[in-house]
Design an enzyme around this catalytic site. Structure first.
Site, PDB file in Angstrom:
ATOM      1  N   GLU A 158      -2.002   7.946   8.119  1.00  4.47           N
ATOM      2  CA  GLU A 158      -2.860   8.683   7.208  1.00  4.47           C
ATOM      3  C   GLU A 158      -3.791   9.571   8.020  1.00  4.47           C
ATOM      4  O   GLU A 158      -4.158   9.216   9.137  1.00  4.47           O
ATOM      5  CB  GLU A 158      -3.732   7.683   6.434  1.00  4.47           C
ATOM      6  CG  GLU A 158      -3.604   7.810   4.964  1.00  4.47           C
ATOM      7  CD  GLU A 158      -4.255   6.669   4.201  1.00  4.47           C
ATOM      8  OE1 GLU A 158      -5.333   6.208   4.572  1.00  4.47           O
ATOM      9  OE2 GLU A 158      -3.655   6.272   3.189  1.00  4.47           O
ATOM     10  N   VAL A 181     -15.999  -8.303  -5.854  1.00  3.93           N
ATOM     11  CA  VAL A 181     -17.302  -8.871  -5.490  1.00  3.93           C
ATOM     12  C   VAL A 181     -18.432  -8.043  -6.112  1.00  3.93           C
ATOM     13  O   VAL A 181     -19.403  -8.580  -6.646  1.00  3.93           O
ATOM     14  CB  VAL A 181     -17.455  -8.913  -3.948  1.00  3.93           C
ATOM     15  CG1 VAL A 181     -18.818  -9.460  -3.557  1.00  3.93           C
ATOM     16  CG2 VAL A 181     -16.343  -9.724  -3.312  1.00  3.93           C
ATOM     17  N   LEU A 201     -10.174  10.399   7.984  1.00  2.00           N
ATOM     18  CA  LEU A 201     -11.292  11.218   7.508  1.00  2.00           C
ATOM     19  C   LEU A 201     -12.540  10.873   8.312  1.00  2.00           C
ATOM     20  O   LEU A 201     -12.808   9.718   8.598  1.00  2.00           O
ATOM     21  CB  LEU A 201     -11.511  10.988   6.010  1.00  2.00           C
ATOM     22  CG  LEU A 201     -10.289  11.319   5.143  1.00  2.00           C
ATOM     23  CD1 LEU A 201     -10.485  10.845   3.716  1.00  2.00           C
ATOM     24  CD2 LEU A 201     -10.015  12.817   5.145  1.00  2.00           C
ATOM     25  N   GLY A 248      -9.388  -4.819   6.011  1.00  4.86           N
ATOM     26  CA  GLY A 248      -9.536  -3.947   7.179  1.00  4.86           C
ATOM     27  C   GLY A 248      -8.654  -4.330   8.361  1.00  4.86           C
ATOM     28  O   GLY A 248      -8.779  -3.751   9.439  1.00  4.86           O
ATOM     29  N   LYS A 274      -2.085   2.389   9.422  1.00  4.71           N
ATOM     30  CA  LYS A 274      -2.476   1.339   8.469  1.00  4.71           C
ATOM     31  C   LYS A 274      -1.318   0.424   8.132  1.00  4.71           C
ATOM     32  O   LYS A 274      -0.166   0.860   8.053  1.00  4.71           O
ATOM     33  CB  LYS A 274      -2.989   1.972   7.166  1.00  4.71           C
ATOM     34  CG  LYS A 274      -4.280   2.746   7.347  1.00  4.71           C
ATOM     35  CD  LYS A 274      -4.693   3.465   6.071  1.00  4.71           C
ATOM     36  CE  LYS A 274      -5.487   2.584   5.155  1.00  4.71           C
ATOM     37  NZ  LYS A 274      -6.089   3.358   4.032  1.00  4.71           N
ATOM     38  N   ARG A 325      -7.877  -6.989  -9.513  1.00  2.15           N
ATOM     39  CA  ARG A 325      -8.653  -8.219  -9.765  1.00  2.15           C
ATOM     40  C   ARG A 325     -10.118  -7.841  -9.972  1.00  2.15           C
ATOM     41  O   ARG A 325     -10.493  -6.695  -9.782  1.00  2.15           O
ATOM     42  CB  ARG A 325      -8.538  -9.136  -8.552  1.00  2.15           C
ATOM     43  CG  ARG A 325      -8.969  -8.409  -7.280  1.00  2.15           C
ATOM     44  CD  ARG A 325      -9.163  -9.293  -6.098  1.00  2.15           C
ATOM     45  NE  ARG A 325      -9.245  -8.534  -4.868  1.00  2.15           N
ATOM     46  CZ  ARG A 325     -10.334  -7.925  -4.409  1.00  2.15           C
ATOM     47  NH1 ARG A 325     -11.450  -7.945  -5.113  1.00  2.15           N
ATOM     48  NH2 ARG A 325     -10.320  -7.263  -3.261  1.00  2.15           N
ATOM     49  N   HIS A 365     -15.187  -2.414   8.095  1.00  2.00           N
ATOM     50  CA  HIS A 365     -14.460  -2.159   6.848  1.00  2.00           C
ATOM     51  C   HIS A 365     -14.807  -3.146   5.735  1.00  2.00           C
ATOM     52  O   HIS A 365     -14.114  -3.213   4.720  1.00  2.00           O
ATOM     53  CB  HIS A 365     -12.941  -2.137   7.062  1.00  2.00           C
ATOM     54  CG  HIS A 365     -12.513  -1.145   8.088  1.00  2.00           C
ATOM     55  ND1 HIS A 365     -12.805   0.194   7.999  1.00  2.00           N
ATOM     56  CD2 HIS A 365     -11.815  -1.290   9.246  1.00  2.00           C
ATOM     57  CE1 HIS A 365     -12.316   0.819   9.045  1.00  2.00           C
ATOM     58  NE2 HIS A 365     -11.719  -0.056   9.832  1.00  2.00           N
ATOM     59  N   ASN A 416      -7.294  -2.421  -6.287  1.00  2.00           N
ATOM     60  CA  ASN A 416      -7.463  -3.875  -6.338  1.00  2.00           C
ATOM     61  C   ASN A 416      -7.215  -4.323  -7.767  1.00  2.00           C
ATOM     62  O   ASN A 416      -7.877  -3.844  -8.704  1.00  2.00           O
ATOM     63  CB  ASN A 416      -8.865  -4.279  -5.900  1.00  2.00           C
ATOM     64  CG  ASN A 416      -9.074  -4.106  -4.402  1.00  2.00           C
ATOM     65  OD1 ASN A 416     -10.140  -3.717  -3.951  1.00  2.00           O
ATOM     66  ND2 ASN A 416      -8.056  -4.359  -3.610  1.00  2.00           N
ATOM     67  N   LYS A 431       0.805  -1.226   0.000  1.00  2.00           N
ATOM     68  CA  LYS A 431       0.000   0.000   0.000  1.00  2.00           C
ATOM     69  C   LYS A 431       0.835   1.272   0.000  1.00  2.00           C
ATOM     70  O   LYS A 431       0.396   2.296  -0.521  1.00  2.00           O
ATOM     71  CB  LYS A 431      -0.946  -0.024   1.183  1.00  2.00           C
ATOM     72  CG  LYS A 431      -1.976  -1.121   1.049  1.00  2.00           C
ATOM     73  CD  LYS A 431      -2.936  -1.057   2.173  1.00  2.00           C
ATOM     74  CE  LYS A 431      -4.300  -1.424   1.681  1.00  2.00           C
ATOM     75  NZ  LYS A 431      -5.321  -0.965   2.603  1.00  2.00           N
TER      76      LYS A 431
HETATM   77  P1  ADP Z   1      -8.220  -2.830   3.308  1.00  3.61           P
HETATM   78  O1  ADP Z   1      -7.270  -3.155   2.198  1.00  3.61           O
HETATM   79  O2  ADP Z   1      -7.823  -3.453   4.600  1.00  3.61           O
HETATM   80  O3  ADP Z   1      -9.657  -3.077   2.931  1.00  3.61           O
HETATM   81  P2  ADP Z   1      -8.491   0.047   2.731  1.00  3.61           P
HETATM   82  O4  ADP Z   1      -7.339   0.965   2.655  1.00  3.61           O
HETATM   83  O5  ADP Z   1      -9.156  -0.340   1.457  1.00  3.61           O
HETATM   84  O6  ADP Z   1      -8.060  -1.257   3.575  1.00  3.61           O
HETATM   85  O7  ADP Z   1      -9.585   0.666   3.696  1.00  3.61           O
HETATM   86  C1  ADP Z   1     -10.732  -0.058   4.059  1.00  3.61           C
HETATM   87  C2  ADP Z   1     -11.739   0.867   4.682  1.00  3.61           C
HETATM   88  O8  ADP Z   1     -11.180   1.513   5.852  1.00  3.61           O
HETATM   89  C3  ADP Z   1     -12.189   2.019   3.800  1.00  3.61           C
HETATM   90  O9  ADP Z   1     -13.230   1.651   2.923  1.00  3.61           O
HETATM   91  C4  ADP Z   1     -12.640   3.010   4.835  1.00  3.61           C
HETATM   92  O10 ADP Z   1     -13.893   2.608   5.357  1.00  3.61           O
HETATM   93  C5  ADP Z   1     -11.623   2.853   5.954  1.00  3.61           C
HETATM   94  N1  ADP Z   1     -10.478   3.791   5.781  1.00  3.61           N
HETATM   95  C6  ADP Z   1      -9.318   3.560   5.127  1.00  3.61           C
HETATM   96  N2  ADP Z   1      -8.518   4.649   5.148  1.00  3.61           N
HETATM   97  C7  ADP Z   1      -9.175   5.598   5.859  1.00  3.61           C
HETATM   98  C8  ADP Z   1      -8.878   6.973   6.241  1.00  3.61           C
HETATM   99  N3  ADP Z   1      -7.727   7.575   5.923  1.00  3.61           N
HETATM  100  N4  ADP Z   1      -9.813   7.642   6.974  1.00  3.61           N
HETATM  101  C9  ADP Z   1     -10.982   7.058   7.323  1.00  3.61           C
HETATM  102  N5  ADP Z   1     -11.306   5.783   7.000  1.00  3.61           N
HETATM  103  C10 ADP Z   1     -10.438   5.053   6.275  1.00  3.61           C
END
Ligand code: ADP
Length: 449
Positions: free
Chosen positions: A200, A294, A203, A165, A158, A291, A235, A289, A116
């Site tokens: 990060e 879903v 938000l 998640g 993260k 791929r 998530h 992603n 990431k």
């Molecule tokens: P994963 O690969 O574990 O699914 P993601 O980066 O796609 O992780 O984030 C999954 C979810 O986590 C997002 O859809 C959102 O709900 C929450 N999220 C991720 N980054 C942030 C952020 N900077 N602020 C708030 N929520 C976040």
């Protein structure tokens, strides 16, 4: 074109791939664990091979067994679906070493987007807006506090190798940071074998909006609009829709074209999804992603493009199905992920389906591999099926979803159908006025009274 495709997956996505293969006139090989001997994808495939015992690591993740299955059946390509080996760059390379075609992007792109931190750097370089945060991995002994202060609290810790998640922790104040760093790193280490974490800006009330792309690997790429996946629990996406209730055509074209241009520059091949958080009119990249996802049917319903079929055609050297200006978004689509879970506690509820009646009629689609008498095994994800509806407008789509949910019967196990029947009648959902924390807050309220 390929002669015979081995589908390295199970459940509804295995069936979905099988359907695309049949329409292309390609022979199919199903693989299955001993727990899935009676599965629908096994019944409908031209050939099937048992690849091991129930645990995924011994069957669906067992690369030597999959190679042997290709060898025995003479398959010339492998479709990984989603989950399992779909984002495993090494698997793609091993297949290539054995003269087998991986239906997916180049290994280098899977690897790039799987990390990431690297993905975020690449997105930034390609002109895609990202969430403000640390430039790379942070370690507790580094001055994580100074970085966090510069970003501004709350911050999110993260995992670089993150997924599903996991390895994600919020630090609301300075006092929370140390604990968030160590717990996220520990969780990342045990889930992914890699403890690297980054910071990060957290938000507060964003929406999750993702852009579907299709690339030809030769510098051609188009976008197919967005899906709004803001309704999430832990998530995990629960309900997805397209178009997003908050984007207009100009905003869609702007972010879509930025992403398509980036994919052209990467020479990306196949289907991909660029995920963003969206707040106050701004997009922030979170991940890509590499791929099929879903929720891909939402895009299929509003564009009329069969994404899995195009994925296979493009992997075999085909051109993009159309130019960007020929892509049109028609009407509205919503997908509900119906799980075998208690609708309040979300405890998994595997077992035998005694009664099954899928809804039908105009604009209603079910992507599922279950049938009456089928036993949902306890070893894998709890998806019973996806109910996807399409309507000329969002209102028509919601009314159709309401009646389809009321028609659907899955008895013998607990499912999340009652949750969806309630959601489709919620004023905030009807108004499209929700964000990524809305569902958790709603569920907490439900439990309280
Ligand atoms: P994963 O690969 O574990 O699914 P993601 O980066 O796609 O992780 O984030 C999954 C979810 O986590 C997002 O859809 C959102 O709900 C929450 N999220 C991720 N980054 C942030 C952020 N900077 N602020 C708030 N929520 C976040």
């Amino acid at each position: 074109m390929f002669d015979k495709i081995l589908i390295a997956n199970r459940g509804e996505i295995a069936l979905r791939i099988l359907r695309a293969c049949k329409e292309l006139g390609i022979s199919t090989v199903a693989v299955h664990s001993t727990a899935d001997a009676d599965a629908m994808h096994v019944r409908l495939a031209d050939e099937s091979v048992c690849i091991g015992p129930p645990p995924s690591k011994d069957s669906y993740l067992n690369i030597p067994a999959l190679l042997a299955a290709c060898e025995i059946t003479g398959a010339d390509a492998v479709h990984p679906g989603y989950g399992f080996l779909s984002e495993n760059a090494r698997f793609a390379e091993i297949l290539a070493d054995h003269n087998l075609h991986f239906i997916g992007p180049k290994a280098e792109h899977i690897r790039l987007m799987g990390d990431k931190i690297e993905a975020k750097k690449t997105a930034k370089r390609l002109g895609i807006p990202v969430v403000p945060g640390s430039d790379g991995a942070v370690t507790p002994d580094q001055d994580a506090m100074a970085i966090a202060r510069a970003i501004g609290f709350p911050v999110l810790v993260k995992a670089a190798a993150g997924g599903g998640g996991r390895g994600m922790k919020v630090a609301h104040t300075e006092a929370d940071l140390q604990l968030a760093l160590t717990t996220a790193a520990n969780e990342a280490k045990s889930a992914f074998g890699d403890a690297s974490v980054y910071l990060e800006k957290y938000l507060q009330k964003p929406r999750h909006i993702e852009i579907q792309v299709l690339g030809d690997g030769r510098g051609g790429a188009i976008h197919l609009g967005e899906r709004d996946c803001s309704l999430q629990r832990r998530h995990q996406k629960v309900w997805e829709e397209g178009p997003s209730p908050v984007l207009d055509a100009a905003a869609r074209a702007k972010i879509g074209n930025t992403v398509a241009k980036a994919m052209q520059e990467l020479k990306y091949i196949g289907v991909g999804t660029i995920e963003f958080l969206y707040e106050d009119g701004e997009f922030y990249f979170i991940e890509m992603n590499t791929r099929i996802q879903v929720e891909h049917p939402v895009t299929e319903m509003i564009t009329g493009i069969d994404l899995v079929l195009e994925q296979i055609r493009i992997a075999a050297g085909g051109d993009l199905p159309m130019a960007q200006d020929a892509v049109t978004i028609n009407g509205h689509s919503i997908e509900c992920r119906v799980n075998a879970e208690n609708p309040v506690s979300f405890r998994p509820s595997p077992g035998k389906i005694l009664q099954y009646h899928p809804p039908g009629g105009l604009g209603v689609r079910i992507d599922s591999a279950v049938y009456q008498g089928y036993v949902i095994p306890p070893y894998y994800d709890s998806l019973v099926g996806k109910l996807i509806v399409h309507g000329k407008s969002r209102v028509e789509c919601l009314m159709r979803l309401r009646r389809a949910l009321d028609e659907m019967v899955v008895d013998g196990i607990e499912t999340t159908l009652p949750l969806f029947r309630a959601l489709v009648r919620e004023p905030a959902i009807i108004d499209g006025d929700y964000h990524i924390h809305w569902l958790e807050q709603y569920l907490a309220g439900q439990k309280a009274d």
